[in-house]
Design a protein around this motif. Structure first.
Motif, mmCIF file in Angstrom:
data_model
loop_
_atom_site.group_PDB
_atom_site.id
_atom_site.type_symbol
_atom_site.label_atom_id
_atom_site.label_comp_id
_atom_site.label_asym_id
_atom_site.label_seq_id
_atom_site.Cartn_x
_atom_site.Cartn_y
_atom_site.Cartn_z
ATOM 1 N N PRO A 1 0.818 -1.273 0.161
ATOM 2 C CA PRO A 1 -0.048 -0.007 0.032
ATOM 3 C C PRO A 1 0.952 1.237 -0.074
ATOM 4 O O PRO A 1 2.145 1.163 0.076
ATOM 5 C CB PRO A 1 -0.841 -0.043 1.111
ATOM 6 N N ASP A 2 0.245 2.192 0.010
ATOM 7 C CA ASP A 2 0.915 3.737 0.216
ATOM 8 C C ASP A 2 1.658 3.794 1.421
ATOM 9 O O ASP A 2 1.022 4.103 2.387
ATOM 10 C CB ASP A 2 0.096 4.745 -0.041
ATOM 11 N N ILE A 3 2.783 3.602 1.630
ATOM 12 C CA ILE A 3 3.463 3.464 2.828
ATOM 13 C C ILE A 3 3.623 4.944 3.517
ATOM 14 O O ILE A 3 3.850 5.206 4.696
ATOM 15 C CB ILE A 3 5.130 2.935 2.736
ATOM 16 N N GLY A 4 3.380 5.768 2.459
ATOM 17 C CA GLY A 4 3.394 7.325 3.316
ATOM 18 C C GLY A 4 2.228 7.387 4.104
ATOM 19 O O GLY A 4 2.258 8.428 5.208
ATOM 20 N N LYS A 5 1.004 6.561 4.034
ATOM 21 C CA LYS A 5 -0.136 6.808 4.871
ATOM 22 C C LYS A 5 0.146 5.904 6.042
ATOM 23 O O LYS A 5 -0.765 5.897 7.001
ATOM 24 C CB LYS A 5 -1.067 6.556 4.027
ATOM 25 N N THR A 6 0.969 4.903 5.909
ATOM 26 C CA THR A 6 0.980 3.763 7.156
ATOM 27 C C THR A 6 2.234 3.923 8.141
ATOM 28 O O THR A 6 1.979 3.502 9.146
ATOM 29 C CB THR A 6 1.191 2.448 6.538
ATOM 30 N N ARG A 7 3.116 4.842 7.814
ATOM 31 C CA ARG A 7 4.260 5.006 8.465
ATOM 32 C C ARG A 7 3.944 5.818 9.729
ATOM 33 O O ARG A 7 3.122 6.849 9.715
ATOM 34 C CB ARG A 7 5.449 5.566 7.747
ATOM 35 N N SER A 8 4.553 5.659 10.898
ATOM 36 C CA SER A 8 4.644 6.670 12.203
ATOM 37 C C SER A 8 5.688 6.797 12.503
ATOM 38 O O SER A 8 6.896 6.266 12.006
ATOM 39 C CB SER A 8 3.678 6.030 13.264
ATOM 40 N N GLN A 9 6.135 7.642 13.426
ATOM 41 C CA GLN A 9 7.592 7.873 14.099
ATOM 42 C C GLN A 9 8.061 6.476 14.490
ATOM 43 O O GLN A 9 9.404 6.366 14.391
ATOM 44 C CB GLN A 9 7.426 8.736 15.212
ATOM 45 N N THR A 10 7.368 5.672 15.141
ATOM 46 C CA THR A 10 8.082 4.376 15.527
ATOM 47 C C THR A 10 8.223 3.438 14.435
ATOM 48 O O THR A 10 8.947 2.373 14.690
ATOM 49 C CB THR A 10 6.956 3.818 16.597
ATOM 50 N N SER A 11 7.690 3.390 13.306
ATOM 51 C CA SER A 11 7.967 2.504 12.164
ATOM 52 C C SER A 11 8.976 3.098 11.167
ATOM 53 O O SER A 11 8.969 2.595 10.209
ATOM 54 C CB SER A 11 6.656 2.218 11.580
ATOM 55 N N THR A 12 9.600 4.438 11.386
ATOM 56 C CA THR A 12 10.376 4.704 10.185
ATOM 57 C C THR A 12 11.737 4.557 10.813
ATOM 58 O O THR A 12 12.243 4.002 11.929
ATOM 59 C CB THR A 12 10.177 6.230 10.202
ATOM 60 N N ALA A 13 12.844 4.707 9.803
ATOM 61 C CA ALA A 13 14.277 4.443 10.039
ATOM 62 C C ALA A 13 14.806 4.997 8.901
ATOM 63 O O ALA A 13 14.391 5.506 7.814
ATOM 64 C CB ALA A 13 14.575 2.714 9.858
ATOM 65 N N SER A 14 16.271 4.937 8.970
ATOM 66 C CA SER A 14 16.977 5.553 7.933
ATOM 67 C C SER A 14 17.259 4.568 6.853
ATOM 68 O O SER A 14 17.198 3.450 6.864
ATOM 69 C CB SER A 14 18.514 5.864 8.373
ATOM 70 N N LEU A 15 17.324 5.212 5.436
ATOM 71 C CA LEU A 15 17.676 4.245 4.444
ATOM 72 C C LEU A 15 18.912 3.496 4.788
ATOM 73 O O LEU A 15 19.007 2.324 3.948
ATOM 74 C CB LEU A 15 17.944 4.965 3.252
ATOM 75 N N TRP A 16 19.878 3.857 5.347
ATOM 76 C CA TRP A 16 20.897 3.096 5.683
ATOM 77 C C TRP A 16 20.738 1.696 6.190
ATOM 78 O O TRP A 16 21.437 0.729 5.908
ATOM 79 C CB TRP A 16 21.913 3.944 6.598
ATOM 80 N N ASP A 17 19.833 1.678 6.799
ATOM 81 C CA ASP A 17 19.347 0.191 7.389
ATOM 82 C C ASP A 17 18.821 -0.715 6.374
ATOM 83 O O ASP A 17 19.100 -1.985 6.409
ATOM 84 C CB ASP A 17 17.909 0.308 8.217
ATOM 85 N N TYR A 18 18.669 -0.264 5.115
ATOM 86 C CA TYR A 18 18.481 -1.398 3.889
ATOM 87 C C TYR A 18 19.731 -1.582 3.260
ATOM 88 O O TYR A 18 19.625 -2.121 2.243
ATOM 89 C CB TYR A 18 17.352 -0.547 3.081
#
Length: 282
Positions: free
Chosen positions: A244-261
């Motif tokens: 789905p549109d992850i822009g609508k599903t993310r919250s402060q607790t569900s975000t990370a830096s791109l470096w984690d990928y």
């Protein structure tokens, strides 16, 4: 190491007569490039001087071919990153190159999200999770600085389907409705789905084209990617990710830096590293 004169007049003339694979082969045989490779192998940080035009793309493509490792290529701004992406697609393979934009119509304008950019970012995250072969990820500081959905949240907010698998149509419809997919007669943009008998079309945010899933009873017979304009198949697939549109599903607790990928052995190629750091820290 200095790369001045790396594209001499003779080489430029020769370049026009070769296909992209031959260009890279000839380029990597040059003494200037070999000295660059030697420096990269010995030092963790190598500075290149007097590099102009498409030389950047040739160097990055040559290093990618030589080392066989994934690369993160960072350009100072979006326009130059787009040109680099285009050059690298011609020199390597379109399927080897990923492009990560920022989410917004204008950099850091958080109230003006761009739906197309959001789709591209979702495609990249999904590709980084699923990719088995080395890749070149091209981006710019504003896009690199922006947080993304973390791996755990991305995994929870997507569904993987495979040919031959059992397919619970009620579960999929519930998933699509829960994440605000719109049911339509014919899908033409991400976030839509249609259902006609044993065929379900889904335009996931993880792919540039929609998927057509054909069922045989309660199992998946075929998965195809198709053109939403012509409705013609583009290619057959063995699996697909419904995201789905992850822009609508993310919250402060569900975000990370791109470096984690990004894996630890990924090579970083930056046109202006200090400028990149300054913009990210701004």
């Amino acid at each position: 190491s200095s790369l001045s004169g790396i594209l001499s007049a003779n080489f430029a003339t020769f370049y026009k007569k070769l296909n992209s694979k031959q260009v890279i082969e000839q380029f990597t045989k040059g003494i200037h490039f070999k000295s660059t490779i030697d420096a990269v192998e010995v030092m963790s940080v190598t500075h290149l001087q007097n590099v102009a035009g498409s030389s950047n793309a040739l160097i990055a493509a040559g290093i990618f071919q030589q080392f066989g490792k994934s690369m993160l290529v960072v350009l100072p701004e979006k326009e130059s990153a787009s040109f680099m992406r285009s050059d690298l697609e011609h020199l390597t393979s379109e399927h080897s190159v990923l492009f990560l934009p920022d989410s917004y119509s204008k950099p850091f304008h958080i109230y003006q999200p761009d739906s197309f950019n959001l789709q591209l970012r979702t495609e990249v995250l999904n590709a980084l999770v699923n990719r088995k072969k080395p890749y070149i990820l091209v981006t710019y500081p504003e896009a690199l600085a922006e947080n993304v959905l973390n791996r755990e949240a991305l995994g929870k907010n997507r569904v993987e389907v495979h040919t031959g698998d059992a397919f619970d149509i009620d579960f999929i419809i519930e998933f699509l409705n829960e994440y605000h997919f719109e049911r339509v007669d014919f899908v033409y943009e991400p976030g839509q789905y249609s259902l006609r008998g044993g065929i379900i079309d889904i335009f996931s945010f993880s792919n540039e084209n929609p998927y057509r899933i054909e069922l045989e009873g309660n199992s998946i017979e075929t998965i195809r990617e198709f053109d939403p304009i012509s409705q013609l198949s583009v290619k057959n697939l063995v699996s697909a990710s419904i995201v789905p549109d992850i822009g609508k599903t993310r919250s402060q607790t569900s975000t990370a830096s791109l470096w984690d990928y990004i894996s630890d052995d990924t090579l970083l190629f930056a046109e202006d590293l200090q400028l990149t750091i300054d913009i990210i820290h701004h």
